[in-house]
Motif scaffolding. Structure first.
Motif, PDB file in Angstrom:
ATOM      1  N   GLN A  58       0.818  -1.222   0.000  1.00 15.78           N
ATOM      2  CA  GLN A  58       0.000   0.000   0.000  1.00 15.78           C
ATOM      3  C   GLN A  58       0.846   1.263   0.000  1.00 15.78           C
ATOM      4  O   GLN A  58       0.455   2.292  -0.518  1.00 15.78           O
ATOM      5  N   GLU A  59       2.031   1.188   0.614  1.00 17.86           N
ATOM      6  CA  GLU A  59       2.857   2.395   0.760  1.00 17.86           C
ATOM      7  C   GLU A  59       3.739   2.665  -0.456  1.00 17.86           C
ATOM      8  O   GLU A  59       4.445   3.650  -0.502  1.00 17.86           O
ATOM      9  N   LEU A 181      14.907  -0.262  14.774  1.00 16.12           N
ATOM     10  CA  LEU A 181      16.122   0.577  14.803  1.00 16.12           C
ATOM     11  C   LEU A 181      15.983   1.776  13.877  1.00 16.12           C
ATOM     12  O   LEU A 181      16.299   2.919  14.243  1.00 16.12           O
ATOM     13  N   LEU A 182      15.480   1.490  12.681  1.00 20.15           N
ATOM     14  CA  LEU A 182      15.313   2.544  11.674  1.00 20.15           C
ATOM     15  C   LEU A 182      14.291   3.586  12.152  1.00 20.15           C
ATOM     16  O   LEU A 182      14.515   4.797  12.023  1.00 20.15           O
ATOM     17  N   SER A 183      13.178   3.093  12.724  1.00 19.55           N
ATOM     18  CA  SER A 183      12.138   4.013  13.208  1.00 19.55           C
ATOM     19  C   SER A 183      12.698   4.907  14.310  1.00 19.55           C
ATOM     20  O   SER A 183      12.414   6.116  14.341  1.00 19.55           O
ATOM     21  N   THR A 202       4.332   4.312   8.895  1.00 18.94           N
ATOM     22  CA  THR A 202       3.646   3.194   8.229  1.00 18.94           C
ATOM     23  C   THR A 202       4.605   2.214   7.557  1.00 18.94           C
ATOM     24  O   THR A 202       4.400   1.008   7.613  1.00 18.94           O
ATOM     25  N   ASN A 203       5.641   2.697   6.895  1.00 17.78           N
ATOM     26  CA  ASN A 203       6.564   1.801   6.197  1.00 17.78           C
ATOM     27  C   ASN A 203       7.907   2.507   5.994  1.00 17.78           C
ATOM     28  O   ASN A 203       8.242   2.939   4.896  1.00 17.78           O
ATOM     29  N   PRO A 204       8.679   2.607   7.087  1.00 11.47           N
ATOM     30  CA  PRO A 204       9.902   3.423   7.028  1.00 11.47           C
ATOM     31  C   PRO A 204      10.913   2.946   5.981  1.00 11.47           C
ATOM     32  O   PRO A 204      11.649   3.760   5.425  1.00 11.47           O
TER      33      PRO A 204
END
Ligand code: AMP
Length: 420
Positions: A58-59, A181-183, A202-204
């Protein structure tokens, strides 16, 4: 006079002259993919919209902005395919292809894809892809085989100055911890574009796809997935790189390479051409081990790639010359009442496997000869009433200029004899 209509923005006609180069590209693909054990699969140009939404994510740019989605007269939501993998996986599960033969199943396809993008050099709204999908093995040897086959395809075409970028995207084991970690990193990061601000939660991972310089710069300092792989993904990626080096395929590890689809796991790769400007990706792919299950099939690891035909032809420029097939024979009629005889002779010659054509517009002998030259005819048959009455026709070898009189009864043999 009626208005002249044009093809829609972002689409193009492939005309004679270019279509021969096109065909060559397809023939090379067919020959190489066939040699590696692939069979062709043809899927519909449109699918139920859910087929793409489920796989691509979706992203993703594609689902959010680029799909040609419409309702048909029965009220179904349909989408013109923006890529090939989702359809192939849908077909694989629908027809239970994994059950009918030894795994892995090796499939290749070619056809038009549709994406509502801003058209520019090398970027179209309708474009052609050739692609392969292999379903049923997670062995790193397969990843290496697929990438080296792609490399062989480009080499055979004569493409130079290519860079093959490669990365690992991890798996459901290691990715969640990495996403955390990324978030955490993104929580305090600045300079993201408004769209990536939205993706932050939602989708980093999708932010790596963003072409905005600010986002790109910010992510340079972000933790990278390839530094956070689980042991098994690490080993897998290590083997793929080793096998490729062993096979003499040069790759560069690009830790920012994520590619635009949510379904990728572990190996991802992209081939870029040095002489194409902004739209420099001429092919790419990756592993999608969890996708078959998302379509209701059994756990089936898989890998594939797609190449963009227009961009390959652009990158090749004049270095690829499709054979413009010359005619074997052009039939010149001296007297236009003889067109029906020419028609009969043409049928006889074609039935004998000889390519031939004739004039249909009542041109003079001189302009029929021009036509023969334009069509690169190897020989010309001159149909004159007097000779024809006696069962004879003049045959000219266009290369040497030699002429012979041949009997109408043994025409095909005489032409074949001259062509060798
Ligand atoms: P993708 O399906 O996005 O991985 O794209 C695979 C290949 O298709 C790319 O490497 C390009 O060569 C080609 N491609 C993708 N989008 C377009 C487009 N809009 N126009 C022309 N070629 C494209």
């Amino acid at each position: 006079m009626a208005d002249i209509m044009k093809a829609p923005r972002g689409t193009r006609d492939i005309l004679p002259g270019e279509s021969e180069r096109w065909e060559l590209l397809n023939n090379v693909a067919q020959e190489i993919f066939g040699r590696y054990g692939y069979s062709r699969i043809v899927t519909p140009t449109f699918e139920l919209t859910d087929v793409f939404q489920r796989a691509i994510g979706q992203e993703s740019e594609i689902v959010q902005k680029q799909m040609y989605t419409f309702q048909d007269k029965g009220g179904r939501s349909l989408t013109l395919r923006p890529e090939g993998t989702a359809s192939v996986v849908r077909a694989y599960v629908e027809h239970n292809l994994g059950a009918s033969g030894p795994l892995p199943v090796k499939l290749y396809y070619g056809g038009q894809m549709f994406r509502y993008e801003r058209p520019q050099a090398g970027r179209y709204r309708e474009f052609w892809q050739l692609g392969v999908e292999v379903l049923g093995s997670d062995d790193p040897t397969l990843d290496a085989e697929v990438i080296s086959m792609l490399n062989e395809f480009y080499e055979t075409l004569g493409l130079k100055g290519l860079v093959t970028l490669i990365n690992s995207m991890g798996c459901p084991e290691c990715r969640p911890a990495y996403i955390k970690l990324l978030s955490d990193f993104l929580d305090s990061a600045e300079g993201l574009c408004p769209e990536c601000e939205g993706r932050r939660k939602t989708n980093p991972l999708r932010i790596f796809d963003c072409k905005q310089p600010g986002c790109h710069e910010t992510l340079k300092d972000a933790p990278k997935i390839s530094d956070n792989l689980c042991e098994s993904c690490e080993r897998h990626f290590g083997s793929v790189k080793e096998l490729l080096a062993d096979a003499g395929v040069q790759t560069e590890h690009d830790e920012m390479l994520v590619r635009g689809f949510d379904y990728y796991q572990r190996t991802t790769f992209e081939v870029q051409s040095g002489n194409l400007g902004a739209q420099n990706a001429i092919g790419g792919g990756g592993r999608y081990d969890g996708l078959v299950e998302q379509y209701g099939g059994p756990p089936t690891p898989a890998i594939g790639f797609a190449v963009g035909c227009e961009r390959i032809l652009l990158a090749l420029g004049d270095n690829i010359k499709g054979e413009v097939a010359g005619l074997d024979v052009f039939i010149v009629v001296i007297d236009h009442t003889m067109r029906k005889d020419a028609f009969r002779i043409a049928r006889t010659l074609r039935a004998a496997g000889i390519s031939c054509d004739m004039d249909f517009t009542g041109r003079s002998v001189k302009s029929q000869m021009k036509q023969a030259n334009k069509r690169a005819a190897k020989s010309v048959l001159f149909l004159g009433p007097d000779e024809f009455e006696q069962g004879k026709i003049k045959l000219r070898n266009m290369e040497s200029g030699d002429e012979t009189e041949v009997s109408t009864d043994s025409l095909a043999g005489a032409v074949k004899g001259m062509l060798v």
